[in-house]
Design a protein around this motif. Structure first.
Motif, PDB file in Angstrom:
ATOM      1  N   SER A  35       0.821  -1.208   0.000  1.00 24.12           N
ATOM      2  CA  SER A  35       0.000   0.000   0.000  1.00 24.12           C
ATOM      3  C   SER A  35       0.858   1.262   0.000  1.00 24.12           C
ATOM      4  CB  SER A  35      -0.913   0.024   1.231  1.00 24.12           C
ATOM      5  OG  SER A  35      -0.149   0.226   2.409  1.00 24.12           O
ATOM      6  N   TYR A  36       0.219   2.337  -0.377  1.00 25.61           N
ATOM      7  CA  TYR A  36       0.875   3.651  -0.336  1.00 25.61           C
ATOM      8  C   TYR A  36       1.349   3.974   1.069  1.00 25.61           C
ATOM      9  CZ  TYR A  36       1.277   8.763  -0.279  1.00 25.61           C
ATOM     10  OH  TYR A  36       1.720  10.054  -0.093  1.00 25.61           O
ATOM     11  N   ASP A  37       0.522   3.741   2.061  1.00 27.03           N
ATOM     12  CA  ASP A  37       0.882   4.081   3.438  1.00 27.03           C
ATOM     13  C   ASP A  37       2.097   3.291   3.909  1.00 27.03           C
ATOM     14  OD1 ASP A  37      -1.155   5.911   3.612  1.00 27.03           O
ATOM     15  OD2 ASP A  37      -2.572   4.544   4.577  1.00 27.03           O
ATOM     16  N   THR A  38       2.176   2.024   3.544  1.00 28.73           N
ATOM     17  CA  THR A  38       3.326   1.206   3.939  1.00 28.73           C
ATOM     18  C   THR A  38       4.607   1.716   3.276  1.00 28.73           C
ATOM     19  OG1 THR A  38       1.959  -0.751   4.286  1.00 28.73           O
ATOM     20  CG2 THR A  38       4.303  -1.123   3.931  1.00 28.73           C
ATOM     21  N   ARG A  39       4.509   2.055   2.011  1.00 31.72           N
ATOM     22  CA  ARG A  39       5.692   2.575   1.306  1.00 31.72           C
ATOM     23  C   ARG A  39       6.161   3.879   1.932  1.00 31.72           C
ATOM     24  NH1 ARG A  39       4.511   1.173  -5.096  1.00 31.72           N
ATOM     25  NH2 ARG A  39       3.109  -0.582  -4.717  1.00 31.72           N
ATOM     26  N   ILE A  40       5.231   4.776   2.230  1.00 27.91           N
ATOM     27  CA  ILE A  40       5.592   6.043   2.856  1.00 27.91           C
ATOM     28  C   ILE A  40       6.195   5.802   4.238  1.00 27.91           C
ATOM     29  CG2 ILE A  40       4.632   8.163   3.860  1.00 27.91           C
ATOM     30  CD1 ILE A  40       4.972   8.308   0.857  1.00 27.91           C
ATOM     31  N   SER A  41       5.655   4.834   4.967  1.00 26.61           N
ATOM     32  CA  SER A  41       6.203   4.502   6.284  1.00 26.61           C
ATOM     33  C   SER A  41       7.661   4.072   6.185  1.00 26.61           C
ATOM     34  CB  SER A  41       5.372   3.392   6.931  1.00 26.61           C
ATOM     35  OG  SER A  41       5.996   2.903   8.106  1.00 26.61           O
ATOM     36  N   ARG A  42       7.973   3.249   5.196  1.00 20.50           N
ATOM     37  CA  ARG A  42       9.360   2.793   5.035  1.00 20.50           C
ATOM     38  C   ARG A  42      10.282   3.942   4.640  1.00 20.50           C
ATOM     39  NH1 ARG A  42       7.627  -2.743   1.808  1.00 20.50           N
ATOM     40  NH2 ARG A  42       6.973  -3.898   3.679  1.00 20.50           N
ATOM     41  N   LEU A  43       9.824   4.805   3.753  1.00 19.70           N
ATOM     42  CA  LEU A  43      10.636   5.965   3.376  1.00 19.70           C
ATOM     43  C   LEU A  43      10.843   6.893   4.577  1.00 19.70           C
ATOM     44  CD1 LEU A  43       9.106   6.833  -0.118  1.00 19.70           C
ATOM     45  CD2 LEU A  43      11.333   5.777   0.333  1.00 19.70           C
ATOM     46  N   LYS A  44       9.800   7.082   5.367  1.00 21.40           N
ATOM     47  CA  LYS A  44       9.900   7.953   6.541  1.00 21.40           C
ATOM     48  C   LYS A  44      10.877   7.381   7.560  1.00 21.40           C
ATOM     49  CE  LYS A  44       7.136  10.220  10.122  1.00 21.40           C
ATOM     50  NZ  LYS A  44       5.757  10.419  10.666  1.00 21.40           N
ATOM     51  N   ARG A  45      10.814   6.069   7.769  1.00 18.25           N
ATOM     52  CA  ARG A  45      11.737   5.449   8.721  1.00 18.25           C
ATOM     53  C   ARG A  45      13.180   5.516   8.242  1.00 18.25           C
ATOM     54  NH1 ARG A  45       9.768  -0.223   9.308  1.00 18.25           N
ATOM     55  NH2 ARG A  45       8.101   0.245   7.823  1.00 18.25           N
ATOM     56  N   LEU A  46      13.375   5.376   6.929  1.00 13.75           N
ATOM     57  CA  LEU A  46      14.724   5.509   6.400  1.00 13.75           C
ATOM     58  C   LEU A  46      15.240   6.935   6.578  1.00 13.75           C
ATOM     59  CD1 LEU A  46      17.044   4.079   4.973  1.00 13.75           C
ATOM     60  CD2 LEU A  46      15.989   4.685   2.788  1.00 13.75           C
ATOM     61  N   HIS A  47      14.366   7.917   6.360  1.00 11.06           N
ATOM     62  CA  HIS A  47      14.713   9.319   6.575  1.00 11.06           C
ATOM     63  C   HIS A  47      15.111   9.555   8.031  1.00 11.06           C
ATOM     64  CE1 HIS A  47      13.495  13.473   7.700  1.00 11.06           C
ATOM     65  NE2 HIS A  47      14.014  13.790   6.537  1.00 11.06           N
ATOM     66  N   THR A  48      14.297   9.051   8.951  1.00 10.14           N
ATOM     67  CA  THR A  48      14.587   9.202  10.381  1.00 10.14           C
ATOM     68  C   THR A  48      15.896   8.529  10.757  1.00 10.14           C
ATOM     69  OG1 THR A  48      12.220   9.289  10.882  1.00 10.14           O
ATOM     70  CG2 THR A  48      13.705   8.727  12.697  1.00 10.14           C
ATOM     71  N   ALA A  49      16.093   7.331  10.243  1.00  9.26           N
ATOM     72  CA  ALA A  49      17.309   6.576  10.556  1.00  9.26           C
ATOM     73  C   ALA A  49      18.558   7.295  10.071  1.00  9.26           C
ATOM     74  CB  ALA A  49      17.220   5.191   9.924  1.00  9.26           C
ATOM     75  N   LEU A  50      18.494   7.842   8.875  1.00  5.90           N
ATOM     76  CA  LEU A  50      19.665   8.497   8.299  1.00  5.90           C
ATOM     77  C   LEU A  50      20.037   9.753   9.087  1.00  5.90           C
ATOM     78  CD1 LEU A  50      21.667   8.111   6.048  1.00  5.90           C
ATOM     79  CD2 LEU A  50      20.165   9.357   4.517  1.00  5.90           C
ATOM     80  N   LEU A  51      19.045  10.510   9.489  1.00  2.34           N
ATOM     81  CA  LEU A  51      19.329  11.688  10.304  1.00  2.34           C
ATOM     82  C   LEU A  51      19.896  11.287  11.666  1.00  2.34           C
ATOM     83  CD1 LEU A  51      16.259  14.010   9.584  1.00  2.34           C
ATOM     84  CD2 LEU A  51      18.609  14.261   8.755  1.00  2.34           C
ATOM     85  N   GLU A  52      19.386  10.217  12.233  1.00  2.00           N
ATOM     86  CA  GLU A  52      19.859   9.767  13.542  1.00  2.00           C
ATOM     87  C   GLU A  52      21.297   9.260  13.486  1.00  2.00           C
ATOM     88  OE1 GLU A  52      18.883   6.158  16.711  1.00  2.00           O
ATOM     89  OE2 GLU A  52      17.337   6.782  15.268  1.00  2.00           O
ATOM     90  N   TYR A  53      21.648   8.589  12.398  1.00  2.00           N
ATOM     91  CA  TYR A  53      22.956   7.930  12.319  1.00  2.00           C
ATOM     92  C   TYR A  53      23.965   8.675  11.454  1.00  2.00           C
ATOM     93  CZ  TYR A  53      21.632   3.625  14.742  1.00  2.00           C
ATOM     94  OH  TYR A  53      21.266   2.705  15.690  1.00  2.00           O
ATOM     95  N   LYS A  54      23.630   9.859  10.953  1.00  4.08           N
ATOM     96  CA  LYS A  54      24.507  10.517   9.988  1.00  4.08           C
ATOM     97  C   LYS A  54      25.915  10.744  10.529  1.00  4.08           C
ATOM     98  CE  LYS A  54      22.731  15.173  11.025  1.00  4.08           C
ATOM     99  NZ  LYS A  54      23.903  15.596  11.847  1.00  4.08           N
ATOM    100  N   ASP A  55      26.034  11.162  11.764  1.00  3.52           N
ATOM    101  CA  ASP A  55      27.369  11.437  12.318  1.00  3.52           C
ATOM    102  C   ASP A  55      28.176  10.154  12.459  1.00  3.52           C
ATOM    103  OD1 ASP A  55      26.829  14.149  12.481  1.00  3.52           O
ATOM    104  OD2 ASP A  55      26.051  14.016  14.528  1.00  3.52           O
TER     105      ASP A  55
END
Length: 484
Positions: A35-55
């Motif tokens: 579903s669209y919502d599931t895809r957006i959820s995965r993209l959002k989690r990847l966005h969050t993860a990258l900001l959290e782990y960038k350093d």
């Protein structure tokens, strides 16, 4: 949470990898049209993860290279992935819509459309030169298209692989994305798996091996292979300006970039002028090299030795090699390698046969623009081509008369950062595209659909043939097709 597979000492690498793939495919089979919502959820989690782990990712890349500027990792790896996530999120709903298509008269009464469905499980083989971007950028496209993934990290960037493993393990379930660590044996077995699509970034030589392995399962592949990307400078273009723009790109990651300018074609009477201007510009960016945190080291001793061997090969065959070492430093005990300019080259030199992938830049003189075009076309089609000229008509001529994966005019390398354009090679420099909509399409199955209503026109024209309805239909169609 995400499962991590470490198989370096295993005697059953393939079996374990195959079991992991089966686990993910089983989860996909329960939700084959994400579903669209599931895809957006995965993209959002990847966005969050990258900001959290960038350093931590920036630190890990620096450790793997022994030195790489944090600014380069941020600019070339972190920010482009974040930009890609944002772009996919913005356009995803539109891309997912079923598209109606023209229905021919032979299907009178039917409707036709195309449904874009996830392929399933995508295998992503990550190279060492950009171990974040070239792992996560394909993952963005895979997630947007509704797929799940297994990622094989590079054994030459182990610290980055460990951080990626922890990051994805924290934010994703094992059935969504799985990280695989290990050496060459693991990578070889990984590419033998029956994925629904494989993305490989690396050398042309290894790309052929990957494609052969994938062929056993009829697995489609996206290959990003690099090659010798030329830069052509027109006689009318200011040589200092060309040198400035090329020096910026060639200095990034010490030339360890698949789209780095591999050699320069410049009018013969300006070879020396370009060498001087490039040296001045490069020295401005990097006044010191050995302990300069802004100048990236070579990833391994083996890669550094390969580059030095290629320089020795060029010298032995008559080339002139100029070392750009502004502070006259000694690099013993480090993996740093200064920039080298190579002139008076011949076609039998390895620097003119192999992708350089390091701080070496051959400069070749040409007599006319047609000669430069012929020189490029006489060789394997590159991943990128760079042309410097203010004249738009000649720029269009280059576009039409040469083949390459992508083109920059009066610029180098930055086409890779544009999510609204496809990125990919051609021939020996690769196949397939991703980034943006092309990535969504690349990782989707465009399924053609015919929906027939209550009217069944076939019943009127079917056998026995030559009935009056059939003859009327055929004659009517032939009258339509009489004129092209």
């Amino acid at each position: 949470m995400t499962s991590t597979v470490t198989l370096e000492n295993s005697h059953s690498i393939y079996d374990q990898l195959s079991a992991s793939l089966s686990q993910i495919r089983s989860a996909y089979s329960k939700d084959p049209d994400t579903s669209y919502d599931t895809r957006i959820s995965r993209l959002k989690r990847l966005h969050t993860a990258l900001l959290e782990y960038k350093d931590r990712l920036i630190t890990a890349v620096n450790q793997d290279f022994s030195n790489r500027a944090s600014a380069e990792t941020m600019m070339a790896e972190i920010l482009p992935v974040l930009e890609g996530i944002r772009y996919n999120k913005k356009h995803l709903r539109k891309w997912m819509r079923q598209s109606t298509r023209h229905t021919p008269m032979m299907l009178l009464g039917a409707k036709t459309k195309v449904h874009y469905q996830p392929l399933g499980v995508i295998g992503i083989v990550v190279p060492w030169n950009f171990p974040i971007f070239l792992g996560l950028s394909p993952l963005v496209g895979a997630f947007a298209a509704g797929n799940r993934a297994m990622i094989k990290t590079s054994e030459f960037a182990p610290q980055t692989g460990l951080v990626l493993e922890e990051m994805l393990n924290k934010h994703f379930a094992a059935e969504e994305v799985m990280v695989v660590n290990g050496g060459v044996e693991v990578a070889s077995e990984f590419t033998r798996l029956a994925f629904d699509h494989i993305v490989f970034t690396g050398s042309t030589q290894v790309g052929r091996i990957v494609m052969r392995a994938a062929a056993e399962n009829l697995t489609p592949v996206t290959l990003e292979l690099g090659g010798k990307s030329p830069a052509i400078i027109h006689d009318s273009f200011p040589i200092e300006e060309a040198a400035k723009r090329i020096a910026f790109g060639k200095g990034l990651n010490a030339g360890q970039v698949c789209v780095s300018p591999d050699y320069i074609l410049v009018p013969k009477n300006k070879v020396a002028a370009f060498a001087r201007a490039f040296t001045e510009q490069f020295s401005t960016h990097y006044p010191t090299l050995r302990d300069n945190p802004d100048y990236t080291a070579i990833i391994t001793e083996r890669q550094r030795d390969r580059l030095l061997d290629n320089l020795n090969d060029a010298r032995e065959k008559g080339a002139t090699v100029e070392v750009i070492n502004p502070a006259n430093e000694n690099f013993d005990g480090t993996r740093k390698l200064p920039m080298h300019l190579v002139t008076e080259t011949t076609s039998d030199m390895r620097v003119m046969q192999e992708e350089i992938f390091g701080p070496i830049l051959p400069i070749i003189g040409y007599d006319s623009l047609e000669d430069a075009i012929h020189y490029v076309n006489d060789r394997d089609r590159p991943l990128a081509l760079y042309y410097f000229d203010w004249d738009n008509r000649r720029g269009e001529k280059i576009l039409r008369q040469t083949h390459s994966g992508g083109v920059c005019i009066n610029e180098v390398m930055t086409h890779t950062m544009v999510d609204d354009m496809p990125f990919g090679g051609v021939g020996p420099s690769g196949m397939g595209h991703y980034h943006g909509k092309e990535g969504f399409l690349n990782f989707s199955k465009a399924k053609g659909v015919v929906i027939k209503g209550k009217l069944d026109a076939n019943s009127l024209i079917g056998a026995p043939w030559n009935n009056k309805y059939f003859n009327f239909f055929v004659n009517f169609q032939l009258r339509r097709f009489k004129k092209f």
